[in-house]
Design an enzyme around this catalytic site. Structure first.
Site, PDB file in Angstrom:
ATOM      1  N   HIS A 185      -9.092  -0.140 -14.293  1.00  0.00           N
ATOM      2  CA  HIS A 185     -10.082  -0.478 -13.270  1.00  0.00           C
ATOM      3  C   HIS A 185     -10.830  -1.765 -13.590  1.00  0.00           C
ATOM      4  CE1 HIS A 185     -12.512   0.063  -9.824  1.00  0.00           C
ATOM      5  NE2 HIS A 185     -12.551   1.376  -9.813  1.00  0.00           N
ATOM      6  N   ASP A 229       6.624  -0.503   1.475  1.00  0.00           N
ATOM      7  CA  ASP A 229       8.058  -0.295   1.651  1.00  0.00           C
ATOM      8  C   ASP A 229       8.793  -1.227   0.696  1.00  0.00           C
ATOM      9  OD1 ASP A 229      10.702  -0.195   2.445  1.00  0.00           O
ATOM     10  OD2 ASP A 229      10.302  -0.547   4.570  1.00  0.00           O
TER      11      ASP A 229
END
Length: 433
Positions: free
Chosen positions: A154, A373
């Site tokens: 993070h 994708d």
């Protein structure tokens, strides 16, 4: 639960030489939760022989790490002991694994929890210097489907930055023209100095920023023992809810409903204080705005408090208006926070969690499944692999084309059954014309 067998574990380095040296981190990077954020992407097999072939995935990752070269580095410290990213080009950890799960069985059983995180995401070290910043696992399922799991530190970036990286990686994998030419669809910007504190006399802490301070009194902290659920709302249900919350965004309306349901499920007394926390992306709210490809932490914690009686005795539109106070801060708020953090130890802020009366809401609605994708079809699901304690809710776009939402929620184990009942009752009321 089906077991997982690790097949390979290796380091993937950038496909080309990349810049080296220390990358300065802003106060917002230092104030972010020190740890890894694990997420999972579920892909249904399209029947092609080369579906998610490991070599193709590794090759595209290596090329993505050219543009996002800090992720191939290590968390380090500068000469003054301040945490930074050391751009070393050492690479990201890449694991391939095999599981006895079939995709449909896994998706029906999946909720964010430690067991699923351990199954689908590589093990990570202590999140302190020196440590790798990116871990990736491709798990091949017995049905031919695949789970792509990752854990990103993070301190390197927030959720929008992580989505930017994965969308770029996916575009490279599927052979988009810009990616084939070696360019990210949106050029990442690593100039964290854009979020540096203002010079001494120009600093102006105009707000209180209680979300970054210790609680004034001991509170009943939500522990790491939690139950999690994935709940859905149809497009029609979201529309009906927004009609009851005039002027509210989709996120605020949904969070207001969840806030009310949580107060009721927790059986909070009317006088109990309940606080709604949120994380607000400041990229476009700053003046001037940050570049679209800013890669780092540009979100700030905000909150608003009310009594449980106020939340429950008024219509959901009232809670949505209260939620506005936790989500409407402008660029001056972010600058105030950065200046405030310059005067405290941003690397060691209190990280004790939230009270069992509170709720932390985060929007992942900007993360389109279709943008992930890799050339074999969009994911059937994407979401967090782990929650950290009770009281979290992620609001995300649901899979499919009906425009619905998925809510990934964690609550105290004893609260979750009642919440599910209360939430279902509220959805039923929305459907009443």
């Amino acid at each position: 639960m089906a077991a997982v067998e690790v097949l390979t574990s290796e380091m993937v380095v950038p496909a080309e030489e990349t810049p080296s040296g220390g990358l300065w981190l802003s106060n917002l990077d230092l104030a972010a939760r020190r740890g890894y954020t694990p997420t999972v992407y579920f892909f249904r097999s399209n029947g092609e022989p080369g579906f998610f072939a490991a070599e193709a995935v590794k090759d595209s990752l290596a090329r993505a790490l050219v543009a996002f070269y800090p992720l191939a580095g290590r968390l380090g410290v500068d000469g003054a002991g301040r945490v930074q990213v050391d751009c070393t080009g050492e690479g990201a950890v890449f694991v391939t694994a095999r599981s006895g799960y079939a995709l449909d069985d896994l998706m029906s059983e999946f909720v964010p929890c430690r067991a699923m995180r351990d199954l689908l995401v590589p093990a990570t070290p202590a999140p302190d210097p020196p440590c790798a910043l990116l871990f990736v696992q491709v798990t091949y399922l017995r049905c031919g489907g695949v789970v792509l799991g990752q854990a990103m530190h993070h301190s390197a970036c927030d959720a929008r930055g992580a989505a930017h990286f994965f969308e770029t990686w996916a575009s490279i994998a599927r052979g988009d023209a810009a990616a084939a030419a070696g360019a990210a669809p949106v050029t990442p910007c690593f100039d964290h100095g854009l979020l540096a504190a203002r010079p001494g006399t120009a600093r102006a802490v105009l707000y209180d920023h209680p979300e970054y301070k210790p609680e004034p009194e001991p509170m009943d902290i939500a522990g790491s023992d939690y139950a999690s659920s994935i709940l859905t709302m149809t497009k029609a249900q979201v529309g009906a809810l927004k009609a009851r919350c005039p002027g509210a965004s989709t996120f605020r309306a949904v969070v207001a409903l969840v806030w009310r349901c949580a107060c009721r499920a927790r059986a909070l007394p009317p006088e109990a204080e309940t606080r709604l926390y949120s994380m607000i992306d400041m990229r476009a709210r700053l003046d001037p705005p940050l570049p679209p490809g800013y890669f780092g932490n540009a979100v700030v914690r905000t909150s608003v408090a009310a009594t449980a009686g106020e939340v429950l005795s008024n219509p959901v539109g009232h809670a949505a208006r209260r939620a506005l106070a936790a989500t409407s801060q402008g660029g001056d708020y972010a600058r105030s926070l950065v200046d405030y953090l310059e005067g405290v130890d941003a690397m060691n802020l209190p990280r004790s969690g939230i009270s069992r009366a509170h709720l932390r809401a985060i929007s992942w609605m900007g993360m389109s499944l279709h943008d992930s994708d890799f050339g074999w079809g969009a994911p059937a699901f994407m979401g967090p692999a782990l929650m950290y304690y009770g009281g979290f809710v992620y609001v995300m776009n649901a899979s499919g084309k009906d425009g619905g939402l998925a809510l990934v929620l964690s609550l105290e184990p004893e609260t979750m059954p009642e919440f599910r009942k209360v939430f279902a009752d509220e959805l039923a009321r929305l459907e009443v014309v």
